[in-house]
Design an enzyme around this catalytic site. Structure first.
Site, short mmCIF file in Angstrom:
data_model
loop_
_atom_site.label_atom_id
_atom_site.label_comp_id
_atom_site.label_asym_id
_atom_site.label_seq_id
_atom_site.Cartn_x
_atom_site.Cartn_y
_atom_site.Cartn_z
N ARG A 60 -6.17 -9.89 -13.89
CA ARG A 60 -5.40 -8.63 -13.93
C ARG A 60 -4.10 -8.80 -14.70
O ARG A 60 -3.74 -7.95 -15.51
CB ARG A 60 -5.08 -8.13 -12.52
CG ARG A 60 -6.25 -7.61 -11.75
CD ARG A 60 -6.71 -6.23 -12.24
NE ARG A 60 -7.93 -5.86 -11.53
CZ ARG A 60 -9.14 -5.80 -12.08
NH1 ARG A 60 -9.33 -6.06 -13.36
NH2 ARG A 60 -10.19 -5.46 -11.36
N ARG B 286 -3.30 -6.79 -18.05
CA ARG B 286 -2.25 -5.78 -18.05
C ARG B 286 -1.02 -6.21 -18.85
O ARG B 286 0.02 -5.57 -18.80
CB ARG B 286 -1.85 -5.44 -16.61
CG ARG B 286 -3.00 -4.81 -15.84
CD ARG B 286 -2.70 -4.63 -14.37
NE ARG B 286 -3.89 -4.19 -13.64
CZ ARG B 286 -3.99 -4.14 -12.32
NH1 ARG B 286 -2.96 -4.51 -11.56
NH2 ARG B 286 -5.11 -3.74 -11.74
N THR C 246 2.69 7.27 -4.83
CA THR C 246 4.04 7.57 -5.29
C THR C 246 4.76 6.23 -5.42
O THR C 246 4.47 5.29 -4.68
CB THR C 246 4.80 8.45 -4.29
OG1 THR C 246 5.14 7.64 -3.16
CG2 THR C 246 3.98 9.65 -3.84
N SER D 274 3.97 6.40 1.94
CA SER D 274 2.74 7.06 1.48
C SER D 274 1.49 6.32 1.95
O SER D 274 0.41 6.89 1.94
CB SER D 274 2.75 7.26 -0.03
OG SER D 274 3.13 6.10 -0.70
N HIS E 156 -1.94 -13.15 -1.88
CA HIS E 156 -3.13 -13.33 -1.06
C HIS E 156 -3.20 -14.65 -0.29
O HIS E 156 -3.83 -14.70 0.77
CB HIS E 156 -4.39 -13.10 -1.92
CG HIS E 156 -4.53 -11.67 -2.36
ND1 HIS E 156 -4.51 -11.27 -3.67
CD2 HIS E 156 -4.66 -10.53 -1.63
CE1 HIS E 156 -4.63 -9.95 -3.74
NE2 HIS E 156 -4.72 -9.48 -2.52
N ASP F 292 8.28 5.81 0.59
CA ASP F 292 8.22 7.05 1.35
C ASP F 292 7.10 7.07 2.38
O ASP F 292 6.70 8.13 2.85
CB ASP F 292 8.04 8.22 0.37
CG ASP F 292 6.77 8.06 -0.48
OD1 ASP F 292 6.08 7.03 -0.31
OD2 ASP F 292 6.48 8.94 -1.29
N HIS G 239 0.81 -1.22 0.00
CA HIS G 239 0.00 0.00 0.00
C HIS G 239 0.85 1.27 0.00
O HIS G 239 0.35 2.35 -0.28
CB HIS G 239 -0.96 -0.01 1.20
CG HIS G 239 -2.08 -0.97 1.02
ND1 HIS G 239 -3.06 -1.18 1.96
CD2 HIS G 239 -2.39 -1.81 -0.02
CE1 HIS G 239 -3.92 -2.09 1.52
NE2 HIS G 239 -3.52 -2.48 0.32
N ASP G 240 2.12 1.15 0.35
CA ASP G 240 3.04 2.28 0.17
C ASP G 240 3.42 2.39 -1.32
O ASP G 240 3.54 3.49 -1.85
CB ASP G 240 4.30 2.04 1.02
CG ASP G 240 5.39 3.11 0.85
OD1 ASP G 240 5.31 3.90 -0.09
OD2 ASP G 240 6.35 3.12 1.64
C1 HEM Z 1 -7.80 -8.94 4.01
C2 HEM Z 1 -6.75 -8.84 3.23
C3 HEM Z 1 -6.76 -8.37 1.81
C4 HEM Z 1 -7.80 -7.90 1.05
C5 HEM Z 1 -9.24 -7.73 1.46
C6 HEM Z 1 -7.26 -7.59 -0.25
C7 HEM Z 1 -8.02 -7.11 -1.30
C8 HEM Z 1 -7.51 -6.72 -2.51
C9 HEM Z 1 -8.28 -6.16 -3.58
C10 HEM Z 1 -9.79 -5.92 -3.54
C11 HEM Z 1 -7.43 -5.87 -4.60
C12 HEM Z 1 -7.76 -5.23 -5.92
C13 HEM Z 1 -8.29 -6.22 -6.88
C14 HEM Z 1 -8.50 -5.62 -8.22
O1 HEM Z 1 -7.53 -5.42 -8.97
O2 HEM Z 1 -9.64 -5.36 -8.56
C15 HEM Z 1 -6.13 -6.28 -4.16
C16 HEM Z 1 -5.00 -6.14 -4.91
C17 HEM Z 1 -3.73 -6.47 -4.48
N1 HEM Z 1 -3.39 -7.03 -3.29
FE1 HEM Z 1 -4.65 -7.48 -1.80
N2 HEM Z 1 -5.93 -7.85 -0.25
C18 HEM Z 1 -5.58 -8.32 0.98
C19 HEM Z 1 -4.33 -8.71 1.39
C20 HEM Z 1 -3.19 -8.64 0.62
C21 HEM Z 1 -1.92 -9.13 1.01
C22 HEM Z 1 -1.58 -9.83 2.34
C23 HEM Z 1 -1.06 -8.87 0.02
C24 HEM Z 1 0.39 -9.25 0.05
C25 HEM Z 1 1.32 -8.81 -0.67
C26 HEM Z 1 -1.82 -8.20 -1.05
C27 HEM Z 1 -1.30 -7.75 -2.26
C28 HEM Z 1 -2.04 -7.20 -3.29
C29 HEM Z 1 -1.49 -6.73 -4.54
C30 HEM Z 1 -0.03 -6.73 -4.96
C31 HEM Z 1 -2.55 -6.28 -5.28
C32 HEM Z 1 -2.50 -5.64 -6.66
C33 HEM Z 1 -2.50 -4.13 -6.55
C34 HEM Z 1 -2.68 -3.46 -7.86
O3 HEM Z 1 -3.20 -4.05 -8.81
O4 HEM Z 1 -2.30 -2.29 -7.95
N3 HEM Z 1 -3.10 -8.09 -0.63
N4 HEM Z 1 -6.19 -6.80 -2.88
#
Ligand code: HEM
Length: 913
Positions: A480, A484, A192, A198, A396, A196, A136-137
């Site tokens: 995705r 992409r 960003t 963010s 995930h 940092d 998220h940063d």
């Molecule tokens: C309760 C825990 C979590 C929830 C509810 C959650 C939910 C989501 C959702 C809704 C998305 C966007 C899906 C989309 O493209 O439409 C996402 C993307 C993503 N999540 Fe999670 N997530 C969780 C935990 C994690 C964890 C532990 C990681 C570990 C690295 C992670 C890494 C990512 C990444 C890399 C993306 C892609 C971001 C992007 O496309 O810019 N998430 N997640």
């Protein structure tokens, strides 16, 4: 030949082999930097609108501009994601071609859905929330487009029923120009790209203003330590509050508090500085601290291999770093330098390269470090994070299905909360109702899921998103990457310099997974989705929680986040951070941060060196040097409490294992000087009992020295020799008195060798460390113990007299010959004499209960072959004994696996006086 990389096998060649591995990685990273960095943005156009003001010279801006002053848009918010694969292969898949083939929902159902939860045993759950916190940063593709969603036909028999699953598309890049028509699609990062912080501070002035208090450089935080929250959603107001659950609530609260602690420290040192000045420095420090924790703590926990441990250390400090926290590998690095300089270098021979390459910048980086290096270096390609980077961090499966909450120290689940009930507004409520420290402890001792096939949490496969509805995140993850233009797995590997696989069996030989992979992908390895291939990789370097495909992307981006950033290179210096700020970054670990804001976790974190590995009983090398109370706390909290048996789950007491009392075990008992049993040690006698913390309160003026003058920190174990129904009731006690900076002293005592027959009252009789040898010793233990001692029924307590609890040696020690543990009169008749489980009685005794008066005599221990004479001597000694103190519980007695098999009470033999 294996398709997998070979550097992990170099570890077997010892220290220089490890460094050969490290250099391999450094050289490979250089090759990747040359071949795999692609910029798809138009920075000159973006730069035109940016002016870097005076503040931005020494502070991070809200939107990430002006980090690179000569190219101010670089790495800022809304800049496009770059690529780590050649853009010409990144045309996104569409419904007209392969976007829906194979059906991504089918992939999710067959290859992703979790059956039984598969834990990652070498990590704790903090590691999972941490990486989402970092993500998220770093990256965010922004809200998905509402129009024209992708329609995925639901496979026959799908749990969602029939029809289609609708998934919104990724938001298009509004900055595309006509000239770019026909080129692969691009997407913008809504964060960003810089490291940092963010996720806390936001990526815009507007968000940043919402989180700042504008007083003394601090962020807003409520009086009770919670973050202000949004009225409708209940989610905290912070930099990024998407995909929210309690793990993120914990981290955002913790690092908001850390920011404020840094700001307070700076305010104290620089009282006349403005809110803005203090805020800017606190942000720099807090962000660098998070980056450092990620580099030298999280990553080595997740890829716990000797090579990567050193490589990550080198990324921050360089192997040759000096100073208290920077010299861990200095000796090894010198050995490496010497080897590289020699005409017959072992490392260069292994690598098959010549000395000219050995002097490359890659090796310099390893030796000297990235952070604090003279100038940022983007290898000629503007810094961005990449689509491929986003793809490999779709981790995930790390998520558990529920958050199990434990009382601090305990291993008994107090509350088990399904993950969906920890989301959004519920997260903050949970943090308040369970308290942050209990949740940290609980996350510290539970494992995340492992990154493998069929381990995707089902709640994420049916995830409710406010205003969107329910989505299957596993399906979305697969879609995705296709959408992409992230190449499919095998092409992805080719593009990033890895060998392609040649058959499904390269990935896994597990029959069910193999059959499913072949079926879903129609026997075509080129169709395997990148995420699926990565999760399916069963060949992984030792200690790796993810495989080498993800690692290849990781080594580029982890280094670039540091080496391109002015604030981690040229401006990582006291003039920008302040001297105190830099020291804060350098000297703080995740354990420190946790302790600073949750002092109740002090004992749970004793000996824990890496907060992301399961917290447990750790006996670090310097354990013996610890203060007595710290040692007691560690064994009690992290040993006993953590392994406490649940109510009604006491193990059955087995008969004495006479066969187990073989010489070697007994030798250990008298020779091993440790508080925790050597691996494989089993209690052949006294296998089950209860244990408590205890203090010895001395009678003032008693004639004995050392610990007989007081021992506040001890453990007392009460047990029986074996199943009373078989062996008669034979109570025994073991007392361990801890000493500051020195080994503990231990003594054990029995009623007699044969016990007290059918009297099950634990406190019916006195116990002593010397018992008269018995002709009718039913177990034959006397004979057995004679293998290791001339006086097998005597344990000495001389060492107790030689040292005080503060660690001071006694110059003229005076020790008793025999001591007696005399049950307090109020206990003697409290419990039944009839057959029953004695542990039930003892478990009712609480802190503050005095158990025994301790009596002692200095009369010589004489024995005779005539039993009646021996008994007379014994009586004479007993009547000469005087009371020297009392043993009082300082905790309740509890039954635990650690008490039954982990804790070790050394015996002092007659010969070792
Ligand atoms: C309760 C825990 C979590 C929830 C509810 C959650 C939910 C989501 C959702 C809704 C998305 C966007 C899906 C989309 O493209 O439409 C996402 C993307 C993503 N999540 Fe999670 N997530 C969780 C935990 C994690 C964890 C532990 C990681 C570990 C690295 C992670 C890494 C990512 C990444 C890399 C993306 C892609 C971001 C992007 O496309 O810019 N998430 N997640």
């Amino acid at each position: 030949m294996s398709v997998w990389v070979t550097w992990p096998s170099l570890v077997k060649l010892g220290t220089l082999g490890i460094y050969a591995g490290l250099i391999t990685l450094a050289l490979e990273r250089d090759v990747l930097f040359k071949n795999n960095l692609f910029d798809v943005d138009n920075l000159p156009a973006a730069n035109a609108n940016i002016t870097c003001d005076a503040r931005s010279q020494g502070a991070r801006t809200e939107d990430g501009t002006c980090n690179i002053l000569a190219n101010p848009a670089e790495g800022s918010v809304y800049r496009r994601f770059g690529r780590n694969v050649d853009p010409t292969v990144t045309h996104g898949e569409t419904e007209a071609d392969t976007l829906l083939s194979p059906n991504p929902r089918e992939v999710s159902n067959v290859l992703m859905a979790r059956g039984e939860f598969k834990p990652a045993p070498s990590l704790n759950f903090i590691a999972a929330s941490w990486i989402q916190f970092m993500v998220h940063d770093w990256v965010d593709h922004g809200p998905n487009a509402e129009d024209n969603p992708i329609q995925i036909p639901l496979p026959a028999g799908d749990a969602f029923g029939s029809g289609a699953l609708s998934v919104r598309r990724t938001q298009l890049d509004p900055t595309r120009t006509a000239a770019e028509a026909g080129k692969p699609q691009t997407y913008r990062n809504h964060n960003t790209h810089w490291w940092d912080g963010s996720q806390l501070y936001g990526s815009s002035k507007e968000t940043n203003d919402k989180v700042r208090s504008f007083v003394d450089g601090k962020l807003k935080i409520n009086a009770d330590g919670t973050l202000p929250s949004e009225y409708l959603s209940g989610k905290p107001i912070t930099g990024v509050n998407e995909n929210w659950w309690v793990g993120l609530s914990m981290l955002h609260q913790l690092f908001t508090k850390e920011h404020n602690a840094i700001a307070s420290m700076l305010k104290q040192k620089y009282p006349s500085q403005s809110d803005q000045w203090l805020y800017d420095r606190a942000r720099l420090v807090n962000s660098a601290l998070m980056a450092k924790i990620h580099t030298v703590e999280w990553t080595p926990a997740v890829i716990a291999n000797p090579v990567t441990e050193r490589a990550m250390y080198a990324n921050w400090w360089g192997l040759l770093g000096s100073g208290p926290n920077r010299d861990k590998y200095q000796d090894e690095a010198r050995m490496l330098q010497e080897d590289l300089a020699s005409s017959n270098s072992f490392v260069l021979r292994i690598l098959g390269i010549d000395g000219s390459q050995a002097g490359s910048s890659a090796i310099d980086h390893a030796l000297a470090g990235i952070v604090g290096s003279t100038n940022p270096n983007n290898y000629g390609v503007p810094y961005t994070l990449t689509e491929e980077f986003v793809a490999v961090y779709r981790m995930h499966p790390l998520m558990r299905d529920k958050v199990d909450v434990y009382d601090i120290g305990s291993n008994v689940i107090a509350n088990s909360i399904p993950l969906p009930n920890t989301r959004d507004g519920d997260a903050e409520d949970l943090l308040s109702s369970e308290s942050p420290e209990r949740l940290w402890y609980s996350f510290g001792i539970t494992n995340p899921g492992s990154l493998t096939l069929n381990n995707y949490p089902n709640f994420l496969r049916n995830l409710s998103i406010p205003l969107v509805g329910n989505i299957d995140l596993a399906t979305v993850d697969v879609l995705r990457d296709r959408e992409r233009g992230v190449p499919r797995y095998n092409e992805f590997r080719r593009e990033i310099g890895l060998n392609p696989i040649t058959k499904f069996e390269d990935l896994t030989t597990e029959p069910v997974a193999l059959a499913n992979l072949k079926r879903v992908y129609g026997n075509d390895i080129e169709k395997i989705d990148t995420l699926v291939g990565m999760l399916a990789e069963t060949v992984r370097p030792d200690g790796f929680a993810f495989g080498e495909t993800a690692f290849q992307i990781f080594i580029m981006n982890a280094s670039r986040r540091l080496m391109t950033d002015r604030f981690y290179t040229k401006d990582y210096r006291p003039e920008v951070y302040t001297a105190e700020g830099l020291a804060w970054v350098e000297n703080t670990t995740m354990v420190d941060v946790l302790k600073r804001h949750n002092p109740q976790l002090d004992s749970s974190l004793l000996g824990v060196e890496n907060a992301f590995k399961p917290w447990g009983l750790n006996i670090p090398v310097d354990y013996e040097n610890w203060p007595a109370q710290a040692k007691q706390d560690n064994l009690w909290v992290n040993g006993a409490l953590r392994t406490q048996y649940a109510e009604g789950q006491l193990p059955v007491i087995p008969p004495v294992d006479v066969g187990g009392l073989i010489g070697s075990v007994l030798w250990k008992k008298v020779q091993t000087r440790t508080d925790v049993a050597p691996v494989g040690h089993e209690k052949a006698m006294h296998p089950n009992g209860v244990m408590a913390k205890v203090k010895f309160i001395p009678v003032a003026g008693n004639p004995y020295t050392g610990l007989f003058q007081g021992a506040d920190s001890g453990l007392l174990r009460l047990s029986v020799a074996g199943d009373p129904a078989k062996n008669g009731f034979q109570p025994g006690l073991a007392w361990k008195a801890f000493v500051n900076g020195k080994p503990s002293q231990n003594v054990s005592a029995l009623v007699s060798l044969s016990g007290q027959g059918s009297n099950y009252n634990f406190f019916a009789n006195e116990l002593s460390q010397y018992v008269v040898p018995e002709v009718n010793d039913t177990l034959g233990t006397t004979i057995l113990f004679s293998a290791v001692s001339l006086k097998p029924t005597l344990l000495r307590v001389d060492d107790f007299a030689k040292v005080a609890q503060n660690g001071q040696a006694v110059t003229t020690p005076k020790a008793p010959t025999q001591i007696y543990f005399v049950p307090k009169s109020e206990l003697r008749s409290r419990f039944s004499t009839a057959a029953h489980d004695f542990r039930g009685d003892l478990l009712t005794l609480t802190a503050g209960t005095k158990l025994y008066d301790v009596y002692a005599t200095s009369m010589e221990i004489k024995t005779s072959i005539i039993p009646s004479t021996s008994r007379t001597y014994a009586q004479q000694r007993r009547s000469s004994a005087v009371k020297v103190g009392e043993l009082e519980l300082t905790s309740p007695l509890i039954a635990s696996a650690f008490g039954d098999s982990g804790v070790f009470f050394k015996h002092q033999r007659h010969e070792d006086k």
